[in-house]
Design a protein around this motif. Structure first.
Motif, PDB file in Angstrom:
ATOM      1  N   GLY A  17       6.089  49.847 -93.747  1.00  0.00           N
ATOM      2  CA  GLY A  17       6.411  51.153 -93.201  1.00  0.00           C
ATOM      3  C   GLY A  17       5.408  52.252 -93.491  1.00  0.00           C
ATOM      4  N   GLY A  18       4.184  51.913 -93.808  1.00  0.00           N
ATOM      5  CA  GLY A  18       3.174  52.941 -94.071  1.00  0.00           C
ATOM      6  C   GLY A  18       1.810  52.324 -94.320  1.00  0.00           C
ATOM      7  N   ASP A  19       0.871  53.191 -94.672  1.00  0.00           N
ATOM      8  CA  ASP A  19      -0.502  52.736 -94.914  1.00  0.00           C
ATOM      9  C   ASP A  19      -0.881  52.782 -96.390  1.00  0.00           C
ATOM     10  OD1 ASP A  19      -1.242  52.138 -92.288  1.00  0.00           O
ATOM     11  OD2 ASP A  19      -1.696  54.237 -91.859  1.00  0.00           O
ATOM     12  N   HIS A  20       0.083  52.852 -97.293  1.00  0.00           N
ATOM     13  CA  HIS A  20      -0.253  52.995 -98.698  1.00  0.00           C
ATOM     14  C   HIS A  20      -0.633  51.676 -99.381  1.00  0.00           C
ATOM     15  CE1 HIS A  20       4.125  52.571 -98.378  1.00  0.00           C
ATOM     16  NE2 HIS A  20       4.055  51.930 -99.521  1.00  0.00           N
ATOM     17  N   VAL A  21      -0.510  50.543 -98.693  1.00  0.00           N
ATOM     18  CA  VAL A  21      -0.927  49.248 -99.230  1.00  0.00           C
ATOM     19  C   VAL A  21      -1.710  48.513 -98.154  1.00  0.00           C
ATOM     20  CG1 VAL A  21      -0.127  47.013-100.092  1.00  0.00           C
ATOM     21  CG2 VAL A  21       1.096  49.073-100.737  1.00  0.00           C
ATOM     22  N   ALA A  22      -2.813  47.885 -98.568  1.00  0.00           N
ATOM     23  CA  ALA A  22      -3.608  47.075 -97.643  1.00  0.00           C
ATOM     24  C   ALA A  22      -3.697  45.659 -98.184  1.00  0.00           C
ATOM     25  CB  ALA A  22      -5.002  47.664 -97.484  1.00  0.00           C
ATOM     26  N   LEU A  23      -3.911  44.710 -97.309  1.00  0.00           N
ATOM     27  CA  LEU A  23      -4.007  43.308 -97.695  1.00  0.00           C
ATOM     28  C   LEU A  23      -5.434  42.826 -97.524  1.00  0.00           C
ATOM     29  CD1 LEU A  23      -2.575  40.595 -98.398  1.00  0.00           C
ATOM     30  CD2 LEU A  23      -2.362  40.243 -95.949  1.00  0.00           C
ATOM     31  N   ALA A  24      -6.018  42.341 -98.605  1.00  0.00           N
ATOM     32  CA  ALA A  24      -7.354  41.758 -98.559  1.00  0.00           C
ATOM     33  C   ALA A  24      -7.278  40.409 -99.262  1.00  0.00           C
ATOM     34  CB  ALA A  24      -8.371  42.657 -99.248  1.00  0.00           C
ATOM     35  N   HIS A  25      -7.370  39.355 -98.508  1.00  0.00           N
ATOM     36  CA  HIS A  25      -7.221  38.007 -99.052  1.00  0.00           C
ATOM     37  C   HIS A  25      -8.013  37.049 -98.184  1.00  0.00           C
ATOM     38  CE1 HIS A  25      -5.125  34.278-100.249  1.00  0.00           C
ATOM     39  NE2 HIS A  25      -4.949  34.927-101.383  1.00  0.00           N
ATOM     40  N   THR A  26      -8.397  35.924 -98.736  1.00  0.00           N
ATOM     41  CA  THR A  26      -9.155  34.954 -97.950  1.00  0.00           C
ATOM     42  C   THR A  26      -8.315  34.347 -96.833  1.00  0.00           C
ATOM     43  OG1 THR A  26      -8.599  33.226 -99.545  1.00  0.00           O
ATOM     44  CG2 THR A  26     -10.693  34.355 -99.844  1.00  0.00           C
ATOM     45  N   GLY A  27      -6.993  34.433 -96.933  1.00  0.00           N
ATOM     46  CA  GLY A  27      -6.114  33.882 -95.903  1.00  0.00           C
ATOM     47  C   GLY A  27      -5.677  34.895 -94.869  1.00  0.00           C
ATOM     48  N   THR A  28      -6.297  36.068 -94.841  1.00  0.00           N
ATOM     49  CA  THR A  28      -5.857  37.143 -93.951  1.00  0.00           C
ATOM     50  C   THR A  28      -5.886  36.737 -92.485  1.00  0.00           C
ATOM     51  OG1 THR A  28      -6.575  38.812 -95.530  1.00  0.00           O
ATOM     52  CG2 THR A  28      -6.257  39.535 -93.266  1.00  0.00           C
ATOM     53  N   ILE A  29      -6.896  36.007 -92.066  1.00  0.00           N
ATOM     54  CA  ILE A  29      -6.974  35.584 -90.661  1.00  0.00           C
ATOM     55  C   ILE A  29      -5.758  34.727 -90.307  1.00  0.00           C
ATOM     56  CG2 ILE A  29      -8.301  34.236 -88.989  1.00  0.00           C
ATOM     57  CD1 ILE A  29      -9.525  36.942 -89.664  1.00  0.00           C
ATOM     58  N   GLY A  30      -5.346  33.853 -91.190  1.00  0.00           N
ATOM     59  CA  GLY A  30      -4.152  33.040 -90.962  1.00  0.00           C
ATOM     60  C   GLY A  30      -2.893  33.879 -90.920  1.00  0.00           C
ATOM     61  N   TYR A  31      -2.822  34.910 -91.773  1.00  0.00           N
ATOM     62  CA  TYR A  31      -1.655  35.791 -91.783  1.00  0.00           C
ATOM     63  C   TYR A  31      -1.563  36.569 -90.478  1.00  0.00           C
ATOM     64  CZ  TYR A  31      -2.201  35.032 -96.833  1.00  0.00           C
ATOM     65  OH  TYR A  31      -2.361  34.486 -98.071  1.00  0.00           O
ATOM     66  N   VAL A  32      -2.709  37.064 -90.012  1.00  0.00           N
ATOM     67  CA  VAL A  32      -2.727  37.825 -88.762  1.00  0.00           C
ATOM     68  C   VAL A  32      -2.376  36.917 -87.590  1.00  0.00           C
ATOM     69  CG1 VAL A  32      -4.235  39.085 -87.173  1.00  0.00           C
ATOM     70  CG2 VAL A  32      -4.316  39.577 -89.618  1.00  0.00           C
ATOM     71  N   LEU A  33      -2.907  35.708 -87.576  1.00  0.00           N
ATOM     72  CA  LEU A  33      -2.576  34.752 -86.520  1.00  0.00           C
ATOM     73  C   LEU A  33      -1.082  34.434 -86.529  1.00  0.00           C
ATOM     74  CD1 LEU A  33      -3.565  32.870 -84.264  1.00  0.00           C
ATOM     75  CD2 LEU A  33      -3.958  31.141 -86.029  1.00  0.00           C
ATOM     76  N   SER A  34      -0.511  34.257 -87.700  1.00  0.00           N
ATOM     77  CA  SER A  34       0.930  33.999 -87.804  1.00  0.00           C
ATOM     78  C   SER A  34       1.746  35.184 -87.313  1.00  0.00           C
ATOM     79  CB  SER A  34       1.300  33.696 -89.253  1.00  0.00           C
ATOM     80  OG  SER A  34       0.657  32.539 -89.703  1.00  0.00           O
ATOM     81  N   GLY A  35       1.313  36.393 -87.644  1.00  0.00           N
ATOM     82  CA  GLY A  35       1.998  37.589 -87.169  1.00  0.00           C
ATOM     83  C   GLY A  35       1.942  37.713 -85.659  1.00  0.00           C
ATOM     84  N   TRP A  36       0.796  37.393 -85.094  1.00  0.00           N
ATOM     85  CA  TRP A  36       0.642  37.461 -83.639  1.00  0.00           C
ATOM     86  C   TRP A  36       1.533  36.432 -82.951  1.00  0.00           C
ATOM     87  CZ3 TRP A  36      -1.845  33.934 -80.205  1.00  0.00           C
ATOM     88  CH2 TRP A  36      -1.966  34.415 -78.898  1.00  0.00           C
ATOM     89  N   ILE A  37       1.534  35.195 -83.456  1.00  0.00           N
ATOM     90  CA  ILE A  37       2.388  34.154 -82.877  1.00  0.00           C
ATOM     91  C   ILE A  37       3.862  34.539 -83.025  1.00  0.00           C
ATOM     92  CG2 ILE A  37       3.158  31.755 -83.137  1.00  0.00           C
ATOM     93  CD1 ILE A  37       0.222  31.083 -83.889  1.00  0.00           C
ATOM     94  N   GLY A  38       4.219  35.068 -84.187  1.00  0.00           N
ATOM     95  CA  GLY A  38       5.598  35.499 -84.403  1.00  0.00           C
ATOM     96  C   GLY A  38       6.024  36.608 -83.460  1.00  0.00           C
ATOM     97  N   SER A  39       5.092  37.497 -83.130  1.00  0.00           N
ATOM     98  CA  SER A  39       5.446  38.575 -82.200  1.00  0.00           C
ATOM     99  C   SER A  39       5.667  38.044 -80.788  1.00  0.00           C
ATOM    100  CB  SER A  39       4.354  39.646 -82.195  1.00  0.00           C
ATOM    101  OG  SER A  39       3.168  39.160 -81.595  1.00  0.00           O
ATOM    102  N   LEU A  40       5.068  36.902 -80.462  1.00  0.00           N
ATOM    103  CA  LEU A  40       5.253  36.308 -79.140  1.00  0.00           C
ATOM    104  C   LEU A  40       6.547  35.498 -79.033  1.00  0.00           C
ATOM    105  CD1 LEU A  40       1.651  34.979 -78.392  1.00  0.00           C
ATOM    106  CD2 LEU A  40       2.727  37.063 -77.518  1.00  0.00           C
TER     107      LEU A  40
END
Length: 61
Positions: A17-40
């Motif tokens: 619910g905000g921008d006060h935390v960011a995610l930086a991890h070697t698996g970020t591309i997988g997390y973003v891909l999972s989020g995109w698939i989940g949104s579909l």
């Protein structure tokens, strides 16, 4: 690696619910891909917060 937090921030913003935390991890591309698939495919599905766990699995967070 420096761009991963910017790539994941739209999903982090939705989760926390905000921008006060960011995610930086070697698996970020997988997390973003999972989020995109989940949104579909996840439209209208129950949140895991709303699901009832069986009593014998109550030790899981």
């Amino acid at each position: 690696m420096a761009t991963f937090p910017a790539i994941a921030q739209p999903y982090m913003r939705k989760i926390i619910g905000g921008d006060h935390v960011a995610l930086a991890h070697t698996g970020t591309i997988g997390y973003v891909l999972s989020g995109w698939i989940g949104s579909l495919v996840g439209k209208g599905s129950k949140s895991t917060e709303e699901m009832n766990m069986p009593k014998n699995l109550s030790f899981l967070p």
